[in-house]
Scaffold this active site. Structure first.
Site, PDB file in Angstrom:
ATOM      1  N   HIS A  79      -1.112  -4.185  23.143  1.00 47.80           N
ATOM      2  CA  HIS A  79      -1.699  -3.445  22.032  1.00 47.80           C
ATOM      3  C   HIS A  79      -1.218  -1.995  22.001  1.00 47.80           C
ATOM      4  O   HIS A  79      -0.821  -1.436  23.012  1.00 47.80           O
ATOM      5  CB  HIS A  79      -3.217  -3.489  22.116  1.00 47.80           C
ATOM      6  CG  HIS A  79      -3.769  -4.850  21.830  1.00 47.80           C
ATOM      7  ND1 HIS A  79      -5.112  -5.129  21.840  1.00 47.80           N
ATOM      8  CD2 HIS A  79      -3.157  -6.013  21.492  1.00 47.80           C
ATOM      9  CE1 HIS A  79      -5.306  -6.391  21.525  1.00 47.80           C
ATOM     10  NE2 HIS A  79      -4.126  -6.960  21.326  1.00 47.80           N
ATOM     11  N   GLU A  81      -2.860   0.797  21.660  1.00 48.49           N
ATOM     12  CA  GLU A  81      -3.623   1.712  22.518  1.00 48.49           C
ATOM     13  C   GLU A  81      -3.148   1.605  23.969  1.00 48.49           C
ATOM     14  O   GLU A  81      -2.955   2.617  24.650  1.00 48.49           O
ATOM     15  CB  GLU A  81      -5.120   1.387  22.471  1.00 48.49           C
ATOM     16  CG  GLU A  81      -5.726   1.354  21.081  1.00 48.49           C
ATOM     17  CD  GLU A  81      -5.781  -0.038  20.472  1.00 48.49           C
ATOM     18  OE1 GLU A  81      -6.830  -0.379  19.900  1.00 48.49           O
ATOM     19  OE2 GLU A  81      -4.779  -0.777  20.559  1.00 48.49           O
TER      20      GLU A  81
END
Length: 164
Positions: A79, A81
């Site tokens: 991901h 993040e």
């Protein structure tokens, strides 16, 4: 000339970063800022050296009919993040802000109804990031105080509900 406010300026950059995303479902871009300086950026993509979903034109979660927000362990990507966190030192991350933007991969329309998944929330907590800002529209955003994730621990609610 009116200048763009700082928060939307950083969210604009996160939207540029998401253009590198390789997910067939949603494109996310993340940037981490501390003391008005960009510390790192991240977008959704397969681990280094592995083929991306957009390259193989295949999504395991989509093939299995897995709804958004579920069964991330089946996803071949890291991901946005997490990639931004991986690219920075913890000392730089302490007290920082993560800016997050998302587009639907098929329509390229902004999707402002998102937030980090439970795995990314744990990484954000451990990294020492204090605030998450999520783009909702071109000019609006939602602020999340990361400490609230400690006070309102959704994993405890799940454990209490299921007995695990």
């Amino acid at each position: 000339m009116k200048r763009r406010d700082k928060i939307n300026y950083y969210l604009d950059i996160a939207e540029v970063v998401l253009e590198r995303s390789t997910c067939l479902r949603r494109k996310f871009g993340a940037i981490i800022v501390k003391n008005d300086e960009i510390i790192s950026t991240g977008y959704v993509g397969a681990p280094r050296g592995r083929k991306n979903c957009c390259d193989i034109d295949y999504c395991q979660r989509e093939k299995l009919g897995v709804p958004k927000g579920e069964r991330y362990e089946l996803c071949r990507s890291v991901h946005a993040e997490a990639n931004a966190i991986i690219s920075a030192s913890r000392a730089d991350l302490m007290g920082s802000t993560l800016y997050l933007a998302c587009h639907d991969a098929r329509t390229n329309e902004l999707d402002g109804n998102v937030e980090p998944c439970s795995m990314c929330k744990r990484q954000i907590l451990n990294a020492g990031i204090e605030m998450v800002v999520i783009r909702q529209t071109h000019d609006t955003y939602r602020l999340i105080c990361v400490a609230d994730w400690v006070d309102n621990d959704e994993s405890l609610a799940e454990e209490l509900r299921t007995g695990y």
